[in-house]
Scaffold this motif. Structure first.
Motif, PDB file in Angstrom:
ATOM      1  N   LEU A 101     -20.530  46.015 -44.751  1.00  0.00           N
ATOM      2  CA  LEU A 101     -21.461  45.649 -45.811  1.00  0.00           C
ATOM      3  C   LEU A 101     -20.711  45.263 -47.085  1.00  0.00           C
ATOM      4  CD1 LEU A 101     -24.482  45.451 -46.369  1.00  0.00           C
ATOM      5  CD2 LEU A 101     -24.407  47.786 -47.194  1.00  0.00           C
ATOM      6  N   ALA A 102     -19.667  46.000 -47.423  1.00  0.00           N
ATOM      7  CA  ALA A 102     -18.870  45.670 -48.611  1.00  0.00           C
ATOM      8  C   ALA A 102     -18.175  44.324 -48.440  1.00  0.00           C
ATOM      9  CB  ALA A 102     -17.850  46.767 -48.875  1.00  0.00           C
ATOM     10  N   ALA A 112     -20.277  55.422 -40.045  1.00  0.00           N
ATOM     11  CA  ALA A 112     -20.659  55.228 -41.444  1.00  0.00           C
ATOM     12  C   ALA A 112     -19.616  54.406 -42.192  1.00  0.00           C
ATOM     13  CB  ALA A 112     -20.857  56.583 -42.117  1.00  0.00           C
ATOM     14  N   MET A 113     -18.351  54.672 -41.942  1.00  0.00           N
ATOM     15  CA  MET A 113     -17.300  53.913 -42.618  1.00  0.00           C
ATOM     16  C   MET A 113     -17.295  52.459 -42.161  1.00  0.00           C
ATOM     17  SD  MET A 113     -15.314  54.622 -44.967  1.00  0.00           S
ATOM     18  CE  MET A 113     -14.359  53.483 -45.901  1.00  0.00           C
ATOM     19  N   ASN A 164     -20.479  50.858 -55.912  1.00  0.00           N
ATOM     20  CA  ASN A 164     -19.835  51.072 -54.612  1.00  0.00           C
ATOM     21  C   ASN A 164     -19.966  52.516 -54.164  1.00  0.00           C
ATOM     22  OD1 ASN A 164     -18.672  48.614 -53.596  1.00  0.00           O
ATOM     23  ND2 ASN A 164     -17.310  48.647 -55.355  1.00  0.00           N
ATOM     24  N   ILE A 192     -25.136  55.352 -47.580  1.00  0.00           N
ATOM     25  CA  ILE A 192     -24.843  55.062 -46.166  1.00  0.00           C
ATOM     26  C   ILE A 192     -24.390  56.327 -45.448  1.00  0.00           C
ATOM     27  CG2 ILE A 192     -23.267  53.837 -44.633  1.00  0.00           C
ATOM     28  CD1 ILE A 192     -23.441  51.480 -46.586  1.00  0.00           C
ATOM     29  N   PHE A 193     -23.457  57.067 -46.041  1.00  0.00           N
ATOM     30  CA  PHE A 193     -22.957  58.274 -45.394  1.00  0.00           C
ATOM     31  C   PHE A 193     -24.053  59.320 -45.244  1.00  0.00           C
ATOM     32  CE2 PHE A 193     -18.864  56.474 -45.731  1.00  0.00           C
ATOM     33  CZ  PHE A 193     -18.022  57.204 -44.920  1.00  0.00           C
ATOM     34  N   LEU A 221     -23.567  53.179 -53.068  1.00  0.00           N
ATOM     35  CA  LEU A 221     -23.806  52.580 -51.756  1.00  0.00           C
ATOM     36  C   LEU A 221     -23.150  53.397 -50.654  1.00  0.00           C
ATOM     37  CD1 LEU A 221     -24.934  50.165 -50.128  1.00  0.00           C
ATOM     38  CD2 LEU A 221     -22.705  49.089 -50.455  1.00  0.00           C
ATOM     39  N   MET A 222     -21.915  53.842 -50.888  1.00  0.00           N
ATOM     40  CA  MET A 222     -21.222  54.653 -49.894  1.00  0.00           C
ATOM     41  C   MET A 222     -21.950  55.979 -49.671  1.00  0.00           C
ATOM     42  SD  MET A 222     -17.296  56.035 -49.811  1.00  0.00           S
ATOM     43  CE  MET A 222     -16.587  54.421 -49.933  1.00  0.00           C
ATOM     44  N   ILE A 265     -19.921  50.763 -41.141  1.00  0.00           N
ATOM     45  CA  ILE A 265     -21.084  50.131 -41.761  1.00  0.00           C
ATOM     46  C   ILE A 265     -20.794  49.809 -43.218  1.00  0.00           C
ATOM     47  CG2 ILE A 265     -23.458  50.555 -42.526  1.00  0.00           C
ATOM     48  CD1 ILE A 265     -23.866  52.140 -39.935  1.00  0.00           C
ATOM     49  N   TYR A 266     -20.195  50.757 -43.938  1.00  0.00           N
ATOM     50  CA  TYR A 266     -19.887  50.519 -45.350  1.00  0.00           C
ATOM     51  C   TYR A 266     -18.880  49.381 -45.504  1.00  0.00           C
ATOM     52  CZ  TYR A 266     -17.876  50.927 -49.933  1.00  0.00           C
ATOM     53  OH  TYR A 266     -17.396  50.623 -51.179  1.00  0.00           O
ATOM     54  N   CYS A 267     -17.833  49.378 -44.703  1.00  0.00           N
ATOM     55  CA  CYS A 267     -16.811  48.336 -44.823  1.00  0.00           C
ATOM     56  C   CYS A 267     -17.377  46.958 -44.497  1.00  0.00           C
ATOM     57  CB  CYS A 267     -15.624  48.636 -43.920  1.00  0.00           C
ATOM     58  SG  CYS A 267     -14.610  49.987 -44.518  1.00  0.00           S
TER      59      CYS A 267
END
Length: 143
Positions: free
Chosen positions: A97-98, A90-91, A26, A33-34, A29-30, A93-95
């Motif tokens: 995707l997660a 970015a957050m 995780n 992405i960031f 991945l974060m 996109i991460y959320c």
């Protein structure tokens, strides 16, 4: 039924190792992405600080011909202004995707190490980290 002390320790190490690997995945991945989303901000602020006379004042050709102190200051300000919306993007996109990959379902509870006969969550739900099972419509997440 409860496990013996030795068996409980071994299973605890296994659960902790699995959860640590999921946490590192995780985190990786974060970070990816960031870094990708914030790359324009990083580049703009870098060039702004590199060419400003009171900070680094590089002797590079583009610093002497294109960027003076005023334009370097403008780049620094622009970089910090566009950083906030890009962090939100970015957050998001991460959320998403997660949530789509169900990454947080990969964490295993500590009770797997304490009691015999407790099945692994990914096995019960049809695949690793429950990726193979259909979406639960009861779960809602707001970003």
């Amino acid at each position: 039924e409860p496990r013996s002390a030795c068996c409980c320790l071994a299973w605890t190490l296994l659960v902790v190792t699995m959860n640590s690997l999921v946490f590192l995945m995780n985190l990786l991945l974060m970070f990816a992405i960031f870094t990708t989303v914030l790359l324009p901000t990083i580049v703009v602020v870098y060039f702004g600080f590199q060419c400003h006379s009171r900070v680094l004042h590089s002797a590079a050709r583009y610093c002497r011909t294109i960027l003076d102190d005023n334009s370097s200051s403008a780049l620094i300000i622009l970089g910090f202004v566009i950083m906030s919306p890009l962090i939100v993007v970015a957050m998001a996109i991460y959320c998403s995707l997660a949530r789509r990959l169900r990454l947080f379902m990969c964490f295993q509870p500590y009770s797997r190490a304490l009691y015999k006969g407790v099945k692994w969550r990914w096995y019960e739900e049809g695949g690793p980290c429950s990726w193979a099972r259909g979406w639960n419509t009861q779960v809602k997440a707001w970003v």
